[in-house]
Scaffold this active site. Structure first.
Site, mmCIF file in Angstrom:
data_model
loop_
_atom_site.group_PDB
_atom_site.id
_atom_site.type_symbol
_atom_site.label_atom_id
_atom_site.label_comp_id
_atom_site.label_asym_id
_atom_site.label_seq_id
_atom_site.Cartn_x
_atom_site.Cartn_y
_atom_site.Cartn_z
ATOM 1 C CG ASP A 31 -2.069 6.965 9.073
ATOM 2 O OD1 ASP A 31 -2.357 5.863 8.599
ATOM 3 O OD2 ASP A 31 -0.959 7.203 9.616
ATOM 4 C CB ILE A 32 -0.441 8.335 14.036
ATOM 5 C CG1 ILE A 32 0.120 9.112 15.205
ATOM 6 C CG2 ILE A 32 0.528 7.264 13.569
ATOM 7 C CD1 ILE A 32 0.260 8.273 16.480
ATOM 8 C CG ASN A 88 -1.235 -1.617 2.693
ATOM 9 O OD1 ASN A 88 -1.283 -1.545 1.474
ATOM 10 N ND2 ASN A 88 -0.857 -0.592 3.452
ATOM 11 C CB VAL A 97 -2.211 -1.694 12.342
ATOM 12 C CG1 VAL A 97 -3.252 -1.887 13.438
ATOM 13 C CG2 VAL A 97 -1.210 -0.619 12.738
ATOM 14 C CG HIS A 101 -6.122 -0.460 8.521
ATOM 15 N ND1 HIS A 101 -5.537 -1.547 9.125
ATOM 16 C CD2 HIS A 101 -5.148 0.150 7.811
ATOM 17 C CE1 HIS A 101 -4.255 -1.602 8.798
ATOM 18 N NE2 HIS A 101 -3.989 -0.584 7.986
ATOM 19 C CG HIS A 103 -4.394 3.220 4.350
ATOM 20 N ND1 HIS A 103 -3.464 3.875 5.119
ATOM 21 C CD2 HIS A 103 -4.193 1.900 4.573
ATOM 22 C CE1 HIS A 103 -2.725 2.985 5.775
ATOM 23 N NE2 HIS A 103 -3.144 1.777 5.458
#
Ligand code: 5GP
Ligand code: ZN
Length: 114
Positions: A31-32, A88, A97, A101, A103
């Site tokens: 993750d950024i 989420n 986003v 995805h 996490h």
């Protein structure tokens, strides 16, 4: 592939990412904006916007995401201490986003969900 989707572009190597795993079905990258020492995003290569778009026909991808998260966690010694998997969905769920995805968060004591 959705032409304006950041995560589609990462999965197609059109945008850079710190990739930690890739196969034909999925890709995992750091993750950024990490919220923990390990904060990896695991995404399918096909574009599914959110959990709301899962069906009987495409839900197998979720098992693949979870099993890959489990493997990455184990490689990093997180299996025994533990880790958190989060998906989420939409605005009130905190999704920013809109390419589904998972996490993977770990490496510190995580607090309760808020
Ligand atoms: P969400 O809030 O949708 O559940 O999670 C989106 C996550 O993607 C956030 O934790 C955010 O830091 C991360 N993110 C957003 N854009 C990028 C990007 O271009 N590259 C990477 N590596 N992570 C991103
Ligand atoms: Zn996408």
């Amino acid at each position: 592939m959705s032409s304006d989707c950041t995560f589609c572009k990462i999965s197609q190597h059109e945008l850079p990412a710190d990739i930690v795993y890739e196969d034909d079905d999925l890709i995992a990258f750091n993750d950024i904006g990490p919220q923990a020492p390990t904060h990896v995003l695991i995404i399918p290569k096909i574009h599914v916007p959110s959990v709301n778009e899962l069906t009987e026909d495409n839900c197998d991808l979720v098992s693949k995401l979870v099993l890959r998260a489990k493997a990455i966690a184990a490689e990093r010694g997180l299996a025994e201490p533990g880790y958190r998997l989060v998906m989420n969905c939409n605005a009130e769920g905190g999704q920013t986003v809109f390419h589904i995805h998972l996490h993977l968060l770990g490496g510190r004591q995580l607090k309760g969900m808020g």
